[in-house]
Motif scaffolding. Structure first.
Motif, PDB file in Angstrom:
ATOM      1  N   SER A   1      36.492 -41.677 -49.118  1.00 54.03           N
ATOM      2  CA  SER A   1      37.302 -42.027 -50.290  1.00 54.03           C
ATOM      3  C   SER A   1      38.449 -42.942 -49.906  1.00 54.03           C
ATOM      4  N   ASN A   2      39.014 -42.706 -48.735  1.00 53.52           N
ATOM      5  CA  ASN A   2      40.117 -43.542 -48.263  1.00 53.52           C
ATOM      6  C   ASN A   2      39.640 -44.789 -47.516  1.00 53.52           C
ATOM      7  N   LYS A   3      38.318 -45.012 -47.529  1.00 47.69           N
ATOM      8  CA  LYS A   3      37.711 -46.238 -47.003  1.00 47.69           C
ATOM      9  C   LYS A   3      37.959 -46.428 -45.501  1.00 47.69           C
ATOM     10  N   LEU A   4      38.006 -45.301 -44.781  1.00 48.85           N
ATOM     11  CA  LEU A   4      38.090 -45.346 -43.323  1.00 48.85           C
ATOM     12  C   LEU A   4      36.732 -45.073 -42.675  1.00 48.85           C
ATOM     13  N   ASP A   5      35.678 -45.152 -43.461  1.00 41.51           N
ATOM     14  CA  ASP A   5      34.375 -44.700 -43.016  1.00 41.51           C
ATOM     15  C   ASP A   5      33.766 -45.542 -41.901  1.00 41.51           C
ATOM     16  N   ALA A   6      34.326 -46.728 -41.611  1.00 45.08           N
ATOM     17  CA  ALA A   6      33.811 -47.499 -40.473  1.00 45.08           C
ATOM     18  C   ALA A   6      33.966 -46.742 -39.165  1.00 45.08           C
ATOM     19  N   ILE A   7      34.871 -45.756 -39.143  1.00 47.66           N
ATOM     20  CA  ILE A   7      35.014 -44.899 -37.959  1.00 47.66           C
ATOM     21  C   ILE A   7      33.675 -44.251 -37.608  1.00 47.66           C
TER      22      ILE A   7
ATOM     23  N   GLY B   1      39.729 -48.833 -40.272  1.00 49.46           N
ATOM     24  CA  GLY B   1      38.561 -48.053 -39.886  1.00 49.46           C
ATOM     25  C   GLY B   1      37.729 -48.762 -38.829  1.00 49.46           C
ATOM     26  N   GLN B   2      37.572 -50.074 -38.974  1.00 42.82           N
ATOM     27  CA  GLN B   2      36.825 -50.853 -37.981  1.00 42.82           C
ATOM     28  C   GLN B   2      37.543 -50.839 -36.630  1.00 42.82           C
ATOM     29  N   TYR B   3      38.860 -50.923 -36.662  1.00 43.84           N
ATOM     30  CA  TYR B   3      39.626 -50.889 -35.411  1.00 43.84           C
ATOM     31  C   TYR B   3      39.527 -49.515 -34.747  1.00 43.84           C
ATOM     32  N   LEU B   4      39.684 -48.466 -35.529  1.00 44.96           N
ATOM     33  CA  LEU B   4      39.629 -47.119 -34.954  1.00 44.96           C
ATOM     34  C   LEU B   4      38.244 -46.804 -34.406  1.00 44.96           C
ATOM     35  N   ASP B   5      37.228 -47.380 -34.995  1.00 43.38           N
ATOM     36  CA  ASP B   5      35.880 -47.230 -34.442  1.00 43.38           C
ATOM     37  C   ASP B   5      35.851 -47.706 -32.993  1.00 43.38           C
ATOM     38  N   LYS B   6      36.502 -48.819 -32.711  1.00 39.71           N
ATOM     39  CA  LYS B   6      36.550 -49.344 -31.347  1.00 39.71           C
ATOM     40  C   LYS B   6      37.412 -48.462 -30.445  1.00 39.71           C
ATOM     41  N   VAL B   7      38.514 -47.954 -30.991  1.00 41.04           N
ATOM     42  CA  VAL B   7      39.389 -47.072 -30.209  1.00 41.04           C
ATOM     43  C   VAL B   7      38.644 -45.795 -29.823  1.00 41.04           C
ATOM     44  N   PHE B   8      37.878 -45.247 -30.760  1.00 37.75           N
ATOM     45  CA  PHE B   8      37.131 -44.028 -30.471  1.00 37.75           C
ATOM     46  C   PHE B   8      36.059 -44.275 -29.414  1.00 37.75           C
ATOM     47  N   GLN B   9      35.420 -45.429 -29.471  1.00 42.15           N
ATOM     48  CA  GLN B   9      34.417 -45.740 -28.459  1.00 42.15           C
ATOM     49  C   GLN B   9      35.046 -45.854 -27.070  1.00 42.15           C
ATOM     50  N   ALA B  10      36.250 -46.415 -27.017  1.00 41.24           N
ATOM     51  CA  ALA B  10      36.914 -46.615 -25.723  1.00 41.24           C
ATOM     52  C   ALA B  10      37.517 -45.328 -25.173  1.00 41.24           C
ATOM     53  N   ASN B  11      37.669 -44.307 -26.023  1.00 42.22           N
ATOM     54  CA  ASN B  11      38.322 -43.055 -25.614  1.00 42.22           C
ATOM     55  C   ASN B  11      37.491 -41.878 -26.116  1.00 42.22           C
ATOM     56  N   PRO B  12      36.346 -41.631 -25.508  1.00 40.49           N
ATOM     57  CA  PRO B  12      35.400 -40.654 -26.064  1.00 40.49           C
ATOM     58  C   PRO B  12      35.885 -39.215 -26.056  1.00 40.49           C
TER      59      PRO B  12
END
Length: 808
Positions: free
Chosen positions: A439-445, A415-426
């Protein structure tokens, strides 16, 4: 009792009990008169395309009726679906005109998949078949003959729309997905309009039923729009449709409640004028909604336009065919053997007066006058439909990597990694998920983006990259449309419920498989599933939440496309996700755990392990007697973990064996890329024979602890030499509401099961182990009893059961 008989054409629906005032909700528009030359061109295009579509189903010769029709002019096998073709052609002609008048970027998604004759006929007329199949389907006599005579025969186009059909982004083989795909396609494409025709039979399907709600996830500030057209022609294969038996009040009430403005277009005497005005109205409403959102004054809960098109099935025969289900597929099934049906076919085809519309193999100016002037604007040539790929700016994983030797959640870290990917690819990536992200603990997105739900005042108009809806069908459809128009998508889900979209995934993979064989189609990003909340970490859910069968669904598709990854720890999961986001034309399934688990490898080690797909884990294996840091080159048994939790049990088994039976020489192997196990030459990732032996030896017992169903892995190994020495344990449908470790026990994949298997197998190769076997097995049984006693008494696993293994 005799079967149902319908004595009249196009029987009206029984009247509803809704008040007449409901009709006030229907859209009423001022109609502009069609100019005479435009009407002539629309009707000419429709007649020409309908003739070609019908001829494709029936004719193998005399394709322009230049002589009297004979039985030997008719194909021996009559295949295809006629009933929906006139309506699809009607819409196609009007979309051409709409594009021409407004210089639109538009894609036409055709839900009734067996309407291929309609699409192909229109594509030939607009010159798109000639562009993509030069020399085969040119706009001349030879090209037209090829199109008609090759249809639905080996080497020609199939009877359903697929990746060979220019302009298509939807596989027509299975009904129900067209509308969700259409909405996915327009997301982050603010200037794109997709017109989607939904057949009234198709509209009975579950995926379509949920897809009508997709307007609630469409932000008009950042995305384009969909014009849904419900094609109510009344019949499916041999029965009336639900929507065909609803009167206007019922249809208007239903779709008004969903959030649409409903325009009914059903008067066949004025159909061209009404549809022309209806589409102009729909476009104006879309522009109004978008302009408001893009000027900073968005309309809350905008009512998007849709059209209910009442175009009946067409054709006639001595018995009732027009306006009945008899015209759904082949209206005259004996035209190749019955002179009476041949005569009816001749009269029908002659009624189109094709010689007025196609002269010397070329459509007349009157037919082509409505087409967009620029080729790239034509429905068959929009570049988004065949060469759309936009690669991501993929972020390095190093800033998210975690320390070796700690316990970390694969999903938290991802989730922390995908947060960065989303920022780089808006605008290049989205996540579509059932209501399971946190629930799946991906909320860092969600640290730098939000959910995107336009009917919720708290998550509307904020550019959120996450769409959560409890319809897995919608998630899959959105992902397909988004990917097929060039972007990248992720679909995380509870493991047990991805099977809901099994057939959708298969249909999509078939589309991509054919697309890879079509030279004019470009690459696509892979579709990416993240499977978590697995059976192996049983928590508050019971037997219903135990189902790893989606692995098998992916394994069954073509090897060139199928990829199944089971990263053993958080760093490996990161490396795998990064790889999948960069990959193209694949169906990627990544399986991990949301709970904290041991991290065995550093980031660099994880990258190398994932690149190889499997490796020997020296730290957990018996040491080389020579004193090398490597493991013993001559083990008694090879223990293999495939999956997070079952690998943990393998590692704990190796730890226990060090003290219980130190004389047993153990090699521990982890497999992260499931496809490497397939016999050499059957998959691009398959290990060579020599490499396979390097990992698993040539003759020693190999004991797999596998996350999925054992028969899946046994099937993958089939074809490898020495199968007799390989044993597979995995999920065997045992365990309901219980503890996570008890799930390991009842499915025979716990550390104690692995130890017992290893001792028995190793005793065949090691005399010292053989001498100690009975005592060791009794010790293991006592440990199992102690653990089970603790679980029964305390209702939880022993506190130390998930302590990281330690090796001296």
């Amino acid at each position: 009792m005799a079967g149902e008989q319908i004595p009249v054409a196009n029987p009206p629906p029984l009247p509803s009990h809704l008040p007449d005032s409901v009709l006030d909700l229907a859209v009423k528009i001022d109609k502009k008169t069609l100019p005479a030359d435009v009407r002539e061109s629309l009707e000419g295009f429709q007649r020409a395309a309908c003739y070609i579509a019908a001829a494709m189903i029936f004719l193998k010769d005399n394709v322009l009726l230049e002589s009297d029709l004979r039985l030997d002019h008719i194909k021996p096998r009559l295949l295809g679906h006629w009933g929906t073709c006139p309506g699809l052609i009607l819409v196609w002609s009007h979309l051409d005109l709409l594009i021409k008048n407004h210089d639109l970027d538009m894609i036409y998604v055709i839900g009734p998949g067996h309407g291929a004759p309609a699409a192909l006929a229109a594509l030939w007329l607009e010159g798109s078949l000639e562009k993509f199949y030069p020399g085969e389907y040119d706009r001349n006599t030879t090209g037209l003959r090829n199109l008609i005579t090759r249809f639905s025969v080996p080497g020609g186009f199939p009877s359903h729309i697929n990746a060979e059909t220019p302009g298509s982004i939807h596989e027509g083989g299975e009904l129900g997905y067209a509308l969700a795909v259409s909405f996915g396609a327009v997301m982050d494409k603010p200037d794109l309009i997709v017109t989607c025709v939904v057949g009234d039979g198709e509209a009975e399907s579950g995926p379509t039923a949920t897809a009508w709600h997709a307007i609630k996830y469409l932000d008009p500030k950042e995305s384009g729009a969909v014009i849904p057209i419900l094609h109510v022609n009344g019949f499916k294969i041999s029965e009336r449709t639900i929507f065909g038996c609803m009167d206007d009040k019922e249809i208007i009430s239903l779709f008004s409640g969903y959030g649409y403005q409903v325009l009914i277009v059903e008067n066949m005497d004025t159909i061209n004028e009404d549809l022309y005005n209806g589409l102009e109205w729909a476009l104006a409403e879309i522009k109004k909604i978008q302009q408001a959102a893009r000027s900073g004054k968005p309309i809350a809960k905008p009512r998007w336009p849709m059209i209910g098109l009442g175009a009946p099935k067409k054709n006639t025969d001595g018995k009732l065919i027009e306006g009945s289900f008899h015209s759904h597929q082949v209206p005259l099934p004996k035209a190749n053997s019955d002179e009476a049906q041949l005569k009816l076919l001749s009269d029908w085809l002659s009624s189109y007066r094709i010689s007025e519309l196609i002269q010397d193999g070329t459509p007349t100016d009157a037919v082509l006058r409505i087409l967009p002037e620029r080729d790239e604007k034509k429905l068959g040539q929009n570049k988004l439909t065949y060469e759309p790929y936009q690669p991501l700016d993929v972020v390095d994983t190093k800033d998210c990597a975690v320390e070796k030797g700690t316990d970390q959640s694969c999903m938290k870290v991802t989730g922390q990694y995908l947060d960065k990917v989303f920022q780089a690819n808006p605008t290049g990536i989205r996540l579509f998920s059932p209501d399971e992200l946190e629930s799946n603990k991906l909320d860092a997105i969600l640290d730098h983006t939000q959910r995107n739900f336009q009917w919720d005042e708290y998550s509307r108009g904020n550019g959120g990259r996450v769409i959560e809806t409890l319809s897995e069908h919608d998630c899959q459809g959105f992902m397909q449309g988004y990917t097929l128009t060039g972007r990248t998508a992720l679909f995380p889900s509870y493991e047990s419920f991805l099977g809901i979209v099994h057939t959708m995934m298969v249909q999509y993979s078939k589309f991509v498989k054919i697309a890879r064989e079509v030279k004019w189609r470009g690459d696509l990003a892979s579709i990416n599933y993240i499977e978590t909340s697995t059976w192996a970490r049983q928590e508050h859910n019971g037997f219903s939440h135990q189902n790893p069968s989606f692995i098998g669904a992916v394994l069954n598709i073509k090897p060139e496309a199928a990829r199944v990854y089971l990263p053993p720890d958080a760093n490996c999961f990161l490396s795998t996700v990064k790889h999948c986001l960069k990959s193209k034309n694949k169906t990627n399934l990544i399986i991990g755990s949301k709970q904290p688990t041991s991290v065995y490898l550093s980031a660099e080690e994880a990258d190398e392990h994932c690149r190889l797909g499997a490796s020997i884990w020296d730290f957990a294996s018996s040491k080389d007697p020579s004193g090398s840091a490597k493991s013993t080159p001559n083990p008694d048994v090879v223990l293999v973990g495939v999956g997070v939790e079952v690998t943990f049990e393998v590692i704990k088994a190796a730890e226990l064996l060090r003290t219980l039976c130190p004389g047993l020489r153990v090699r521990v192997v982890n497999v992260t890329d499931l496809m490497i196990l397939i016999a050499e030459s059957k998959h691009p990732h398959a290990l060579s024979k020599d490499h396979f032996v390097d990992l698993f030896t040539a003759d020693k017992p190999v004991l797999f602890n596998y996350h999925g169903y054992p028969t899946e892995l046994q099937g993958l190994l089939f074809g490898r030499e020495g199968l007799w020495r390989m044993g597979v344990e995995g999920y065997i449908e045992e365990g309901s509401t219980t503890t996570p470790f008890d799930m390991m026990l009842v499915n025979r994949v716990s550390r104690f099961d692995v130890v017992s298997r290893a001792l028995r197998a190793g005793a065949e190769h090691n005399e010292e182990v053989k001498q100690q076997l009975d005592k060791c097995l009794r010790d293991v049984e006592e440990k199992v009893k102690d653990v089970r006693r603790f679980i029964a008494e305390h209702g939880k696993d022993p506190d130390d059961i998930y302590d990281m293994a330690k090796f001296e």
